[in-house]
Design a protein around this motif. Structure first.
Motif, short mmCIF file in Angstrom:
data_model
loop_
_atom_site.label_atom_id
_atom_site.label_comp_id
_atom_site.label_asym_id
_atom_site.label_seq_id
_atom_site.Cartn_x
_atom_site.Cartn_y
_atom_site.Cartn_z
N LYS A 1 0.84 -1.19 0.00
CA LYS A 1 0.00 0.00 0.00
C LYS A 1 0.89 1.25 0.00
O LYS A 1 1.73 1.42 0.87
N LYS A 2 0.68 2.09 -0.99
CA LYS A 2 1.49 3.30 -1.18
C LYS A 2 2.97 2.94 -1.31
O LYS A 2 3.85 3.68 -0.86
N GLY A 3 3.22 1.77 -1.90
CA GLY A 3 4.60 1.33 -2.06
C GLY A 3 4.83 0.68 -3.40
O GLY A 3 3.98 0.75 -4.30
N ALA B 1 -0.63 -5.05 4.90
CA ALA B 1 0.10 -3.95 4.24
C ALA B 1 0.15 -4.09 2.72
O ALA B 1 0.73 -3.25 2.04
N VAL B 2 -0.49 -5.14 2.19
CA VAL B 2 -0.42 -5.45 0.76
C VAL B 2 -1.81 -5.40 0.15
O VAL B 2 -2.80 -5.77 0.79
N GLU B 3 -1.90 -4.94 -1.10
CA GLU B 3 -3.20 -4.87 -1.76
C GLU B 3 -3.08 -5.27 -3.23
O GLU B 3 -2.01 -5.14 -3.84
N VAL B 4 -4.18 -5.78 -3.77
CA VAL B 4 -4.27 -6.04 -5.21
C VAL B 4 -4.53 -4.72 -5.91
O VAL B 4 -5.47 -3.99 -5.56
N SER B 5 -3.71 -4.39 -6.90
CA SER B 5 -3.84 -3.11 -7.59
C SER B 5 -4.37 -3.24 -9.01
O SER B 5 -4.56 -2.24 -9.70
N GLY B 6 -4.62 -4.48 -9.45
CA GLY B 6 -5.18 -4.65 -10.79
C GLY B 6 -5.26 -6.10 -11.19
O GLY B 6 -4.63 -6.97 -10.56
#
Length: 289
Positions: free
Chosen positions: A14-16, A57-62
């Motif tokens: 996230k934001k990284g 702290a991790v997310e799927v972005s696409g």
């Protein structure tokens, strides 16, 4: 049609920075797909994204994760958990930390069947005993009453394998399931997993560092580096003629057990620099939109 279809999956802090870069792969029903690459390449991250257990702290972005034709990323959280819980399971890396030390083995296999899938307690316990016998654990009744610390590492891993197959999932993510075991036990566990997979017809996403394991267990493989798929091919084709320079260097770096006197061949710096340039070019293109 593939049971699992991952299309252009991107995952980031996230934001990284990105951790997975437009990863695409398919897993057909009953197929074993290997995910190989060095530490930090993103192998386990793919499995966690599929199961919906990415770290906070991790997310799927696409991208898309299609399970039996349904995009999990477009579902409400409760529905996604229901679908994944009914169709997928995990064999984790470390059996000591994966099992709850304060609970007996029996409930750790049966509670999911009862609480999530609605089985009766009697049916769930009968299923657990049958699976413990199938994974070659002597005296399943005694083991169901035992605590994890009363079992050896190999026995604990067999319990986790039995638990993964308990609800007859269509897909199992095996996240380096032999890493914490000694070499002799590793061979037994690999043979066991392969036999169970074939008997139950389960698709398997097999995360490993070991190309020797891939050659024995998998039909197809994806080679990852820095969150990108460097090569996607049938296992036989990969070992005959790897297409990507990094894949060829990785294969050449594998120790030759038939020739103990042969030296080790680390991946050349030039290959690493070329792959890093690919990653940088990808990131630059993504930043431009």
């Amino acid at each position: 049609m593939s049971f699992l279809s991952i299309r252009n999956l991107s995952v980031r802090l996230k934001k990284g920075p990105p951790l997975l870069r437009r990863v695409s792969l398919e897993v057909a029903a009953g197929e074993v797909r290997g995910l190989v690459g060095e530490s930090g390449a993103g192998k386990s991250m793919i499995g966690k994204a599929v199961l919906g257990i990415l770290p906070p702290a991790v997310e799927v972005s696409g991208g898309e994760i299609l399970l039996d034709g349904v995009d999990l990323l477009r579902l409400p959280l409760a529905e996604r958990r229901r679908r994944v819980g009914a169709s997928c399971a995990l064999i984790p890396q470390d059996p000591l930390t994966a099992l709850n030390p304060s609970h007996r083995i029996g409930p750790q296999i049966t509670d999911r069947l009862v609480d999530i899938l609605g089985w009766t307690r009697a049916d769930a316990e009968a299923r657990a005993r049958a699976l413990l016998a199938e994974v070659q654990i002597p005296d399943p009744e005694r083991v169901m009453r035992s605590y994890p610390h009363e079992l050896s590492g190999g026995m604990r891993q067999r319990v986790l394998i039995a638990s993964a197959f308990a609800a007859e999932p269509k897909l199992i993510v095996a996240d380096e399931p032999t890493t914490a075991l000694d070499v002799t036990v590793q061979k037994q566990i690999l043979k066991l997993i392969k036999g169970m997979q074939e008997r139950h017809g389960t698709a398997l996403l097999f995360v490993t560092h070991d190309l020797g394991v891939v050659s024995k267990v998998c039909q197809r493989l994806s080679v990852l580096y820095a969150g990108m798929v460097a090569e996607d091919s049938a296992v036989a084709d990969f070992f005959a003629a790897p297409r990507h320079a990094y894949s060829a260097a990785l294969l050449a770096a594998t120790p030759k057990y038939t020739d103990p006197a042969a030296g080790l061949n680390p991946v050349p710096d030039a290959v690493i620099e070329a792959v890093r340039a690919e990653v940088a070019a990808f990131d630059a293109g993504a930043a431009r939109g």
